[in-house]
Design a protein around this motif. Structure first.
Motif, mmCIF file in Angstrom:
data_model
loop_
_atom_site.group_PDB
_atom_site.id
_atom_site.type_symbol
_atom_site.label_atom_id
_atom_site.label_comp_id
_atom_site.label_asym_id
_atom_site.label_seq_id
_atom_site.Cartn_x
_atom_site.Cartn_y
_atom_site.Cartn_z
ATOM 1 N N ASP A 221 -1.798 -35.985 8.825
ATOM 2 C CA ASP A 221 -2.152 -37.211 9.535
ATOM 3 C C ASP A 221 -3.540 -37.666 8.935
ATOM 4 O OD1 ASP A 221 0.088 -37.547 11.125
ATOM 5 O OD2 ASP A 221 -0.432 -35.723 12.514
ATOM 6 N N THR B 259 -6.792 -22.821 21.329
ATOM 7 C CA THR B 259 -5.405 -22.443 20.764
ATOM 8 C C THR B 259 -4.777 -23.025 19.507
ATOM 9 O OG1 THR B 259 -4.472 -24.452 21.929
ATOM 10 C CG2 THR B 259 -4.703 -22.077 22.969
ATOM 11 N N THR B 260 -5.801 -24.206 18.998
ATOM 12 C CA THR B 260 -5.464 -24.635 17.761
ATOM 13 C C THR B 260 -5.397 -23.854 16.422
ATOM 14 O OG1 THR B 260 -6.307 -26.722 18.283
ATOM 15 C CG2 THR B 260 -6.019 -26.781 16.008
ATOM 16 N N GLN B 261 -4.321 -23.701 15.641
ATOM 17 C CA GLN B 261 -4.557 -22.758 14.407
ATOM 18 C C GLN B 261 -5.358 -23.350 13.263
ATOM 19 O OE1 GLN B 261 -0.749 -21.862 12.931
ATOM 20 N NE2 GLN B 261 -1.433 -20.451 11.349
ATOM 21 N N LEU C 92 -1.874 -33.725 13.775
ATOM 22 C CA LEU C 92 -2.059 -34.374 15.245
ATOM 23 C C LEU C 92 -0.837 -34.127 16.230
ATOM 24 C CD1 LEU C 92 -4.417 -37.687 14.277
ATOM 25 C CD2 LEU C 92 -5.122 -35.096 15.212
ATOM 26 N N ARG C 93 -1.081 -34.146 17.250
ATOM 27 C CA ARG C 93 -0.210 -34.200 18.199
ATOM 28 C C ARG C 93 -0.584 -35.404 19.142
ATOM 29 N NH1 ARG C 93 -0.608 -29.646 21.541
ATOM 30 N NH2 ARG C 93 0.096 -28.559 19.885
ATOM 31 N N ALA D 134 -5.406 -31.709 17.615
ATOM 32 C CA ALA D 134 -4.882 -30.995 16.628
ATOM 33 C C ALA D 134 -3.953 -29.881 17.023
ATOM 34 C CB ALA D 134 -5.970 -30.418 15.975
ATOM 35 N N ARG D 135 -2.736 -29.901 16.129
ATOM 36 C CA ARG D 135 -1.774 -29.079 16.141
ATOM 37 C C ARG D 135 -2.200 -27.859 14.992
ATOM 38 N NH1 ARG D 135 3.761 -30.890 14.637
ATOM 39 N NH2 ARG D 135 2.818 -32.358 13.236
ATOM 40 N N LYS D 136 -2.435 -28.324 13.968
ATOM 41 C CA LYS D 136 -2.974 -27.354 12.828
ATOM 42 C C LYS D 136 -4.091 -27.923 12.218
ATOM 43 C CE LYS D 136 -1.138 -23.734 9.857
ATOM 44 N NZ LYS D 136 -0.061 -23.225 9.248
#
Length: 138
Positions: A49, A89-91, A115-116, A129-131
């Motif tokens: 993203d 909690t984001t990796q 991104l989410r 942020a997802r990752k």
């Protein structure tokens, strides 16, 4: 006569199927398959993203809000600028492929983020942020 023909045909069909399925297997896998898989798993995907440099960072109650800007537009990045909320909690993956903590994120680092959430057109992204991958300087 029919009673003997059906079991014979079933045995022949089973044998043919077994030979056909085992004929597709290779005798050995490439030697570096396991090592390559581990190394590639920790690399960011080609298309993300946002890929760019952290321009601002704000910390509030365990969460960090980042402004990431891509100074040279790339077809591999969805947005040119993004406002990203990074949760505990984001990796987060470091340049060496190991997981790092949120406190190690600094202004000026190059990152690639999935991104989410959505964005505004193709210019500005906004999401959680997802990752996240911290990349070496380019």
């Amino acid at each position: 006569m029919r009673a003997i023909l059906i079991p014979t045909l079933l045995v022949a069909l089973f044998s043919f199927t077994a030979l056909w399925l085992t004929g597709c297997q290779t005798s050995s896998a490439p030697a570096d398959t396991a090592e390559t898989t581990v190394n590639n798993r920790n690399l960011p995907p080609k298309r993300v993203d946002i890929r760019g440099s952290i321009t601002t960072s704000r910390y509030n109650e365990g969460q960090v809000m980042l402004e990431v800007e891509n100074f040279s537009p790339s077809p591999d990045s969805r947005y040119n600028r993004a406002y990203v909320l990074v949760l505990p909690t984001t990796q987060i993956v470091g340049p060496d492929g190991r997981s790092i903590s949120l406190s190690e994120i600094r202004q000026g680092q190059n990152v690639a983020i999935l991104l989410r959430g959505g964005g505004q057109g193709s210019m500005v992204g906004l999401g959680v942020a997802r990752k996240m991958w911290v990349e070496d300087r380019f």
